[in-house]
Design a protein around this motif. Structure first.
Motif, mmCIF file in Angstrom:
data_model
loop_
_atom_site.group_PDB
_atom_site.id
_atom_site.type_symbol
_atom_site.label_atom_id
_atom_site.label_comp_id
_atom_site.label_asym_id
_atom_site.label_seq_id
_atom_site.Cartn_x
_atom_site.Cartn_y
_atom_site.Cartn_z
ATOM 1 N N UNK A 1 0.846 -1.204 0.000
ATOM 2 C CA UNK A 1 0.000 0.000 0.000
ATOM 3 C C UNK A 1 0.878 1.249 0.000
ATOM 4 N N UNK A 2 0.544 2.198 -0.877
ATOM 5 C CA UNK A 2 1.254 3.468 -0.941
ATOM 6 C C UNK A 2 0.453 4.536 -0.210
ATOM 7 N N UNK A 3 1.080 5.139 0.786
ATOM 8 C CA UNK A 3 0.434 6.224 1.540
ATOM 9 C C UNK A 3 1.377 7.413 1.606
ATOM 10 N N UNK A 4 0.867 8.547 2.114
ATOM 11 C CA UNK A 4 1.691 9.744 2.281
ATOM 12 C C UNK A 4 1.484 10.313 3.687
ATOM 13 N N UNK A 5 2.586 10.671 4.334
ATOM 14 C CA UNK A 5 2.520 11.227 5.687
ATOM 15 C C UNK A 5 3.593 12.298 5.859
ATOM 16 N N UNK A 6 3.328 13.220 6.757
ATOM 17 C CA UNK A 6 4.364 14.158 7.190
ATOM 18 C C UNK A 6 5.065 13.561 8.409
ATOM 19 N N UNK A 7 6.270 14.015 8.646
ATOM 20 C CA UNK A 7 6.999 13.543 9.817
ATOM 21 C C UNK A 7 7.880 14.665 10.353
ATOM 22 N N UNK A 8 8.536 14.422 11.475
ATOM 23 C CA UNK A 8 9.379 15.453 12.082
ATOM 24 C C UNK A 8 10.551 15.816 11.187
#
Length: 281
Positions: free
Chosen positions: A63-70
């Protein structure tokens, strides 16, 4: 001891580089969701390789997802995850948990004791899910500790301890690929251990710390011999890898095995050359 199984970025196509980073970020996100910030601190390139390899072999639905991180707070990062990503995260936790416990026993490191305490509850859950891998890690680290206490210079024995550890982690499930995966992990594990010893040799000699290469380093042909041994280990690993029916992401996997694993070696050689040139001036 980890961080040696990486990509050789200049030799990787842009699309493959992006995909590799997505696997890496996927593992980081999995660690965060399952184990929090402490889990993210165990993130390694080495386990990312295991995930890419097993995903390719078993053709797992990803599964391809997108997230922000620190690290990347402004732009969302693409992340690839599947059931093997969870396995990789769990193995990261196991390795860190047992390594910290081992460091506390051997060195009485307060930092290791505290870190082990933070992971204990979560690690116990992983141990229940993966008793085979857990026993292998515990057994291999115990044998490695004995070798260090005995000041063993037997490279095959000492590196073999870490090889056995990695061999078990590569076996995601007991099936027709078990033997081949075990061999890949075994030889790659020996390569990692010896490369780590090679990189740390000068510092260990200065501090009078244990290093299995201490005796070998006294030979005039030391550099040639250690390179020969490292080449032999990775050659055996690659030979077993090429027998697997991996098609997905095979360019990434070959980039790592044929080029990326030598990144640290090349850096060490550059430092040696720079040091020699300064002495000659």
């Amino acid at each position: 001891m980890f961080g040696y199984v990486t990509i050789c970025e200049p030799e990787l196509k842009v699309k493959d580089l992006r995909k590799y980073k997505a696997y890496y970020c996927g593992l980081c996100q999995e660690l965060k969701e399952a184990y929090g910030a402490v889990g993210q601190m165990t993130l390694t390139y080495d386990m990312t390789f295991v995930i890419v390899l097993l995903t390719s072999l078993y053709e797992s639905q990803t599964e391809l997802t997108e997230h922000r991180c620190k690290v990347h707070p402004v732009k969302k990062q693409k992340m690839l995850r599947n059931e093997i990503t969870q396995y990789g995260a769990d193995m990261n936790i196991l390795l860190t948990y047992y390594k910290l416990a081992d460091d506390w026993i051997d060195e009485k490191s307060i930092r290791s004791l505290l870190g082990n305490g933070f992971l204990r509850k979560r690690a116990r859950e992983v141990i229940r899910r993966y008793p085979r891998q857990s026993k292998a890690i515990r057994r291999s680290l115990r044998e490695l500790s004995k070798c260090e206490q005995q000041n063993s210079m037997d490279l095959d024995k000492t590196a073999g301890c870490f090889g056995e550890l990695m061999a078990e982690l590569f076996v995601y499930k007991r099936d027709m690929w078990e033997e081949r995966l075990r061999k890949i992990g075994f030889y790659l594990g020996k390569f990692i251990y010896l490369m780590d010893a090679y990189e740390d040799l000068e510092e260990d000699l200065q501090k009078d710390c244990y290093n299995p290469l201490r005796k070998l380093s006294q030979r005039e042909d030391y550099e040639e011999e250690i390179k020969r041994i490292l080449c032999m280990m990775i050659a055996e690993c690659c030979a077993e890898f090429e027998k697997l029916p991996c098609l997905l992401d095979v360019d990434i996997l070959r980039n790592i095995l044929y080029d990326g694993v030598w990144n640290h070696y090349k850096n060490i050689q550059k430092k040696l050359m720079d040091g020699k040139e300064k002495k000659d001036v």
